[in-house]
Write a protein that holds these residues in place. Structure first.
Motif, PDB file in Angstrom:
ATOM      1  N   LEU A  13      20.396  21.885  11.799  1.00  0.00           N
ATOM      2  CA  LEU A  13      20.929  22.671  10.427  1.00  0.00           C
ATOM      3  C   LEU A  13      19.807  23.641   9.941  1.00  0.00           C
ATOM      4  O   LEU A  13      20.229  24.800   9.546  1.00  0.00           O
ATOM      5  N   GLY A  14      18.621  23.052  10.064  1.00  0.00           N
ATOM      6  CA  GLY A  14      17.465  23.677   9.465  1.00  0.00           C
ATOM      7  C   GLY A  14      17.207  25.112  10.027  1.00  0.00           C
ATOM      8  O   GLY A  14      17.225  26.176   9.837  1.00  0.00           O
ATOM      9  N   LEU A  15      17.198  25.036  11.661  1.00  0.00           N
ATOM     10  CA  LEU A  15      16.923  26.004  12.385  1.00  0.00           C
ATOM     11  C   LEU A  15      18.416  27.219  12.263  1.00  0.00           C
ATOM     12  O   LEU A  15      18.112  28.421  12.304  1.00  0.00           O
ATOM     13  N   GLU A  16      19.507  26.582  12.207  1.00  0.00           N
ATOM     14  CA  GLU A  16      20.454  27.427  11.887  1.00  0.00           C
ATOM     15  C   GLU A  16      20.579  28.258  10.595  1.00  0.00           C
ATOM     16  O   GLU A  16      20.813  29.410  10.431  1.00  0.00           O
ATOM     17  N   PHE A  17      19.913  27.682   9.485  1.00  0.00           N
ATOM     18  CA  PHE A  17      19.706  28.335   8.361  1.00  0.00           C
ATOM     19  C   PHE A  17      18.481  29.387   8.353  1.00  0.00           C
ATOM     20  O   PHE A  17      18.703  30.452   8.066  1.00  0.00           O
ATOM     21  N   VAL A  18      17.652  28.984   9.440  1.00  0.00           N
ATOM     22  CA  VAL A  18      16.558  30.070   9.509  1.00  0.00           C
ATOM     23  C   VAL A  18      17.194  31.271  10.443  1.00  0.00           C
ATOM     24  O   VAL A  18      17.027  32.271  10.067  1.00  0.00           O
ATOM     25  N   ARG A  19      17.942  30.929  11.286  1.00  0.00           N
ATOM     26  CA  ARG A  19      18.544  32.051  12.037  1.00  0.00           C
ATOM     27  C   ARG A  19      19.523  32.824  11.311  1.00  0.00           C
ATOM     28  O   ARG A  19      19.612  34.216  11.204  1.00  0.00           O
ATOM     29  N   VAL A 191      28.158  17.401  12.157  1.00  0.00           N
ATOM     30  CA  VAL A 191      27.773  18.256  13.003  1.00  0.00           C
ATOM     31  C   VAL A 191      27.205  17.985  14.249  1.00  0.00           C
ATOM     32  O   VAL A 191      26.214  17.011  14.027  1.00  0.00           O
ATOM     33  N   LYS A 192      27.073  18.631  15.202  1.00  0.00           N
ATOM     34  CA  LYS A 192      26.663  18.418  16.629  1.00  0.00           C
ATOM     35  C   LYS A 192      25.093  18.701  16.488  1.00  0.00           C
ATOM     36  O   LYS A 192      24.943  20.087  16.440  1.00  0.00           O
ATOM     37  N   THR A 193      24.087  17.782  16.234  1.00  0.00           N
ATOM     38  CA  THR A 193      22.685  18.023  16.200  1.00  0.00           C
ATOM     39  C   THR A 193      21.953  17.147  16.914  1.00  0.00           C
ATOM     40  O   THR A 193      22.737  16.169  17.441  1.00  0.00           O
ATOM     41  N   TRP A 194      20.500  17.085  17.040  1.00  0.00           N
ATOM     42  CA  TRP A 194      19.809  16.036  17.587  1.00  0.00           C
ATOM     43  C   TRP A 194      20.199  14.766  17.037  1.00  0.00           C
ATOM     44  O   TRP A 194      20.253  13.754  17.410  1.00  0.00           O
ATOM     45  N   MET A 195      20.332  14.570  15.525  1.00  0.00           N
ATOM     46  CA  MET A 195      20.783  13.444  14.828  1.00  0.00           C
ATOM     47  C   MET A 195      21.851  12.886  15.232  1.00  0.00           C
ATOM     48  O   MET A 195      22.296  11.591  15.378  1.00  0.00           O
ATOM     49  N   THR A 196      22.939  13.527  15.788  1.00  0.00           N
ATOM     50  CA  THR A 196      24.366  13.148  15.909  1.00  0.00           C
ATOM     51  C   THR A 196      24.525  13.015  17.520  1.00  0.00           C
ATOM     52  O   THR A 196      25.625  12.892  17.948  1.00  0.00           O
ATOM     53  N   ARG A 197      23.422  13.126  18.122  1.00  0.00           N
ATOM     54  CA  ARG A 197      23.431  13.418  19.679  1.00  0.00           C
ATOM     55  C   ARG A 197      24.380  11.919  20.250  1.00  0.00           C
ATOM     56  O   ARG A 197      24.949  12.610  21.314  1.00  0.00           O
ATOM     57  N   ASP A 198      24.474  11.023  19.826  1.00  0.00           N
ATOM     58  CA  ASP A 198      25.139  10.101  20.259  1.00  0.00           C
ATOM     59  C   ASP A 198      26.466   9.876  19.710  1.00  0.00           C
ATOM     60  O   ASP A 198      27.188   8.744  19.937  1.00  0.00           O
ATOM     61  N   GLU A 199      26.936  10.896  18.807  1.00  0.00           N
ATOM     62  CA  GLU A 199      28.143  10.589  17.960  1.00  0.00           C
ATOM     63  C   GLU A 199      29.267  11.970  18.666  1.00  0.00           C
ATOM     64  O   GLU A 199      28.614  12.806  19.041  1.00  0.00           O
ATOM     65  N   PRO A 200      30.374  11.566  18.507  1.00  0.00           N
ATOM     66  CA  PRO A 200      31.411  12.808  18.809  1.00  0.00           C
ATOM     67  C   PRO A 200      31.620  13.639  17.766  1.00  0.00           C
ATOM     68  O   PRO A 200      32.569  14.037  17.183  1.00  0.00           O
ATOM     69  N   ALA A 201      30.473  14.181  17.146  1.00  0.00           N
ATOM     70  CA  ALA A 201      30.597  15.268  15.981  1.00  0.00           C
ATOM     71  C   ALA A 201      31.311  16.480  16.314  1.00  0.00           C
ATOM     72  O   ALA A 201      31.013  17.342  17.631  1.00  0.00           O
ATOM     73  N   PRO A 202      32.216  16.756  15.674  1.00  0.00           N
ATOM     74  CA  PRO A 202      33.160  18.024  16.096  1.00  0.00           C
ATOM     75  C   PRO A 202      32.767  19.298  15.676  1.00  0.00           C
ATOM     76  O   PRO A 202      33.227  20.408  16.373  1.00  0.00           O
TER      77      PRO A 202
END
Ligand code: NAP
Length: 237
Positions: A13-19, A191-202
């Protein structure tokens, strides 16, 4: 030109804010422990050489925060947006956050990064925020920090640290109201990020961050101190 500081700027999310802030024409300072090695930030830097600065920042380390603060002051004369996106969930949450097997050091570390660091970053940068245009502090919280919604055992460190961040958000909003600084806590969605890498974040980070930016832009000073989701809906404390 809008000015922004983003912690945890090298991923998710931080990177996406920067972008997105860069795409919107802002001058951005990204803080990251991987300031020198992040390929994503290097790519953005090559596209926005004059508007993106990347500095090393470990939000849990006082010296690192102070050095970062000095470098931000050299780069920006005022600050309009501070996004506290850096956050952790213990790698082994199942082990350290289970009643009967709690780990004091891991619990303290999670509180340091998720609750205390956003407060310290806000204190550090508030002189610049006071000079900002319609300034705002954005704390990336979580639905997991909603006490009213919670009905599960375990996950002590992450949930309680985000609940503490919510209280800090509310208190900061009162503290900084006279200075015209808005403060908001966001549940960004799942949200799909590194933190949720093992979860089915949509959700993709693009959708979450686009939503939060829209909500930020419409938030008034009277609406400061709220806990909202990425669509602007109230989340129960
Ligand atoms: N993804 C979701 O579904 C979700 C849901 C609710 C809330 N959140 C919150 O959203 C925020 C961003 O997480 P994410 O999902 O984007 O996961 P992520 O990709 O793992 O991002 C976490 C960021 O925090 C940074 N960070 C961790 N410890 C740090 C430290 N000591 N100093 C500086 N930076 C540090 C990491 O930097 P490094 O690259 O240096 O490790 C990384 O950039 C977190 O606060 C998280 O709790 C996420």
């Amino acid at each position: 030109m809008r000015t922004a500081v983003v912690t945890g700027g090298s991923s998710g999310l931080g990177l996406e804010f920067v972008r997105r802030l860069l795409r919107g024409g802002a001058r951005v300072v990204a803080g990251s422990r991987r300031a020198e090695s992040s390929e994503a930030l290097a790519r953005l830097k090559s596209e926005h050489e004059d508007r993106l600065t990347v500095h090393r920042l470990d939000v849990g380390d006082r010296d690192s925060r102070e050095a970062f603060g000095r470098r931000v002051s050299e780069t920006l004369e005022r600050l309009d947006v501070l996004v506290n996106a850096a956050g952790i969930i213990a790698g082994d949450e199942e082990r350290i956050s289970v009643f009967g097997a709690l780990d004091q050091e891991e619990l303290a570390r999670t509180f340091l990064i998720n609750s205390i660091a956003p407060l310290m970053m806000t204190e550090l940068l508030h002189p610049l925020l006071e000079r900002g245009e319609h300034p705002i502090v954005v704390n990336i919280s979580s639905l997991n920090g909603s006490i009213a919604s919670w009905d599960r055992p375990g996950k002590y460190s992450y949930c309680a640290s985000k609940a503490a961040l919510n209280m800090i958000t509310k208190t900061l909003s009162v503290e900084l109201k006279d200075a015209g600084i808005r403060v908001v806590a966001f549940h960004p969605g799942w949200v799909k990020t590194w933190m949720t890498r093992d979860e089915p974040a949509p959700m993709e980070p693009e959708e979450s961050v686009a939503g939060m930016l829209r909500v930020m832009d419409s938030l008034t000073l009277d609406g400061s101190g709220r806990f909202l989701d990425w669509r602007g809906r109230e989340v129960p404390w």
